[in-house]
Design an enzyme around this catalytic site. Structure first.
Site, PDB file in Angstrom:
ATOM      1  N   HIS A  34     -34.433   7.216  -6.755  1.00 10.49           N
ATOM      2  CA  HIS A  34     -34.245   6.273  -7.863  1.00 10.49           C
ATOM      3  C   HIS A  34     -34.590   6.901  -9.220  1.00 10.49           C
ATOM      4  O   HIS A  34     -35.707   7.341  -9.443  1.00 10.49           O
ATOM      5  CB  HIS A  34     -35.102   5.018  -7.658  1.00 10.49           C
ATOM      6  CG  HIS A  34     -34.960   4.078  -8.818  1.00 10.49           C
ATOM      7  ND1 HIS A  34     -33.902   3.207  -8.918  1.00 10.49           N
ATOM      8  CD2 HIS A  34     -35.674   3.932  -9.961  1.00 10.49           C
ATOM      9  CE1 HIS A  34     -33.995   2.557 -10.070  1.00 10.49           C
ATOM     10  NE2 HIS A  34     -35.061   2.969 -10.707  1.00 10.49           N
ATOM     11  N   ALA A  56       0.785  -1.224   0.000  1.00 13.61           N
ATOM     12  CA  ALA A  56       0.000   0.000   0.000  1.00 13.61           C
ATOM     13  C   ALA A  56       0.809   1.261   0.000  1.00 13.61           C
ATOM     14  O   ALA A  56       1.903   1.334   0.516  1.00 13.61           O
ATOM     15  CB  ALA A  56      -0.880   0.018   1.227  1.00 13.61           C
ATOM     16  N   HIS A 100     -13.266  21.251 -21.080  1.00 14.66           N
ATOM     17  CA  HIS A 100     -14.314  20.711 -21.951  1.00 14.66           C
ATOM     18  C   HIS A 100     -14.708  19.308 -21.509  1.00 14.66           C
ATOM     19  O   HIS A 100     -13.943  18.604 -20.867  1.00 14.66           O
ATOM     20  CB  HIS A 100     -13.851  20.670 -23.407  1.00 14.66           C
ATOM     21  CG  HIS A 100     -12.771  19.664 -23.674  1.00 14.66           C
ATOM     22  ND1 HIS A 100     -11.465  19.851 -23.260  1.00 14.66           N
ATOM     23  CD2 HIS A 100     -12.789  18.453 -24.291  1.00 14.66           C
ATOM     24  CE1 HIS A 100     -10.735  18.811 -23.624  1.00 14.66           C
ATOM     25  NE2 HIS A 100     -11.514  17.938 -24.244  1.00 14.66           N
ATOM     26  N   GLN A 117     -17.239  15.848 -23.156  1.00 11.88           N
ATOM     27  CA  GLN A 117     -17.700  15.313 -24.437  1.00 11.88           C
ATOM     28  C   GLN A 117     -18.984  14.510 -24.253  1.00 11.88           C
ATOM     29  O   GLN A 117     -19.237  13.959 -23.182  1.00 11.88           O
ATOM     30  CB  GLN A 117     -16.638  14.398 -25.044  1.00 11.88           C
ATOM     31  CG  GLN A 117     -15.340  15.104 -25.379  1.00 11.88           C
ATOM     32  CD  GLN A 117     -14.389  14.170 -26.107  1.00 11.88           C
ATOM     33  OE1 GLN A 117     -14.705  13.643 -27.171  1.00 11.88           O
ATOM     34  NE2 GLN A 117     -13.234  13.951 -25.530  1.00 11.88           N
ATOM     35  N   HIS A 154      -8.087  23.387 -22.850  1.00 11.19           N
ATOM     36  CA  HIS A 154      -9.273  24.209 -22.547  1.00 11.19           C
ATOM     37  C   HIS A 154     -10.364  23.333 -21.909  1.00 11.19           C
ATOM     38  O   HIS A 154     -10.652  22.248 -22.391  1.00 11.19           O
ATOM     39  CB  HIS A 154      -9.791  24.858 -23.835  1.00 11.19           C
ATOM     40  CG  HIS A 154     -10.707  25.990 -23.561  1.00 11.19           C
ATOM     41  ND1 HIS A 154     -10.362  27.305 -23.744  1.00 11.19           N
ATOM     42  CD2 HIS A 154     -11.974  26.007 -23.070  1.00 11.19           C
ATOM     43  CE1 HIS A 154     -11.380  28.079 -23.402  1.00 11.19           C
ATOM     44  NE2 HIS A 154     -12.362  27.308 -22.987  1.00 11.19           N
ATOM     45  N   SER A 170      -5.050  16.055 -24.722  1.00 10.54           N
ATOM     46  CA  SER A 170      -3.953  17.018 -24.693  1.00 10.54           C
ATOM     47  C   SER A 170      -4.521  18.426 -24.855  1.00 10.54           C
ATOM     48  O   SER A 170      -3.810  19.418 -24.806  1.00 10.54           O
ATOM     49  CB  SER A 170      -2.949  16.703 -25.803  1.00 10.54           C
ATOM     50  OG  SER A 170      -3.652  16.533 -27.005  1.00 10.54           O
TER      51      SER A 170
END
Ligand SMILES: [Zn+2]
Ligand SMILES: [Zn+2]
Length: 330
Positions: A237, A21, A163, A165, A161, A158
């Site tokens: 739910h 660990a 963002h 998707q 900015h 890479s």
């Protein structure tokens, strides 16, 4: 003593092996602050460069400018003008690469991330997620909508900015379908949503809870596959992300930002992926599926055993990770 732990929904096993660990604070990355500028001339997502992206399909205006834009992904792996028909190539099956891919430009400011944004920007982002989710779910051929955020090179982007998707596909893959089968079977057997049961159990045991709000709970799951894996579940739910109401959505934006702040400040700004896992469109209102967000900080890399077996070795106790994140001042 190492132990196997089972994910009660997917039935997948992980190994929690704390002998090798690291304590949570030993994951602190060596990297420097990212030191990015607030605007870059050559960034396609910065204000002034709107012509470098396709026209927005959704935007939130602010004064003369914008505070959020959603644009089609110029470099999409899938394209929306194709068909979904399956084709044969000898014994092999294929289909045209139909799908819809969009980019959510979360803020005009180049060097922010969710953890450092104004709360309003995070609320706008959550709102845009739901707007686009609902719009894409009306496209007849679409079966699954995946919203995700890759942050940093280790997480697969890479582009600096801020963002997220969205990719909408006409295919529900086994990786998504299998847990659905499992939760459906559990519901057939016990009559309840197994996610709701799991959330109740996490609330009872308390040790893996990071934060709870009126409508959501953030936890490090019992069978976490990697250090600091974090999930945010709605306490009410709901199988589809598209069905959250306005009040829940604003609460979601808050707990998402709070959780990412804990990771940002506690683990010193690590790369991460997060994914909103919502039911396939056809299962948008079912008793057995429960939508959630999974956040995976990129602190370790799956190696041969993980790739070979699907059994992940996690060297950190989820209980310790939750405790660590709970203590971070935000
Ligand atoms: Zn930019
Ligand atoms: Zn449920």
């Amino acid at each position: 003593m190492p132990e196997f732990r089972q994910n009660m929904i997917s039935k997948e096993w992980v190994i929690i092996a704390t002998e090798r660990a690291k304590r949570p604070d030993q994951f602190l990355p060596k990297k420097e602050e990212r030191g990015l500028p607030s605007h870059r001339e050559d960034c396609p997502f910065c204000p002034g460069n709107e012509s470098m992206t396709p026209p927005a399909v959704f935007s939130i205006e602010k004064g003369e400018s914008w505070s959020l834009r959603v644009v089609p992904n110029k470099f999409a792996a899938l394209q929306s003008h194709l068909t979904t028909e399956r084709k044969r190539e000898g014994r092999f099956l294929k289909a045209d690469g139909f799908g819809i891919a969009e980019v959510i430009i979360e803020t005009p400011i180049h060097n922010r991330t969710i953890a450092t944004m104004d709360p309003e920007e995070v609320r706008n982002t959550a709102f845009a997620y739901r707007e686009r989710y609902l719009a894409l779910s009306k496209v007849k051929q679409i079966d699954l909508i995946t919203i995700f955020r890759n942050y940093g090179e280790r997480a697969g982007t890479s582009l600096e900015h801020p963002h997220s998707q969205i990719i909408a596909t006409p295919i529900v893959p086994p990786h998504v379908r299998n847990p659905l089968y499992q939760s459906q079977l559990a519901c057939d057997t016990y009559g309840n949503c197994i996610y709701c049961e799991m959330i109740d159990e996490e609330v009872r045991q308390e040790v893996r809870v990071i934060q709870e709000s009126e409508y959501f709970i953030a936890i490090c799951p019992f069978a976490s596959r990697s250090p600091f894996e974090t999930r945010i579940y709605p306490k009410i739910h709901r199988s589809s992300f598209g069905s959250v109401n306005d009040e829940e959505l604003m609460d979601f934006a808050k707990i998402l930002q709070d959780t990412l702040k804990r990771i940002y400040y506690g683990l010193q700004n690590p790369d991460y992926n997060y994914i909103i896992r919502s039911a396939p469109i056809e299962d948008c209102d079912v008793k057995y599926h429960h939508w959630y967000v999974v956040i995976v900080p990129k602190l370790t890399t799956p190696a041969g055993f993980e790739i070979g077996t699907g059994i992940y070795i996690n060297t950190t106790l989820p209980e310790d990770c939750a405790h660590f994140l709970r203590e971070v001042e935000i």
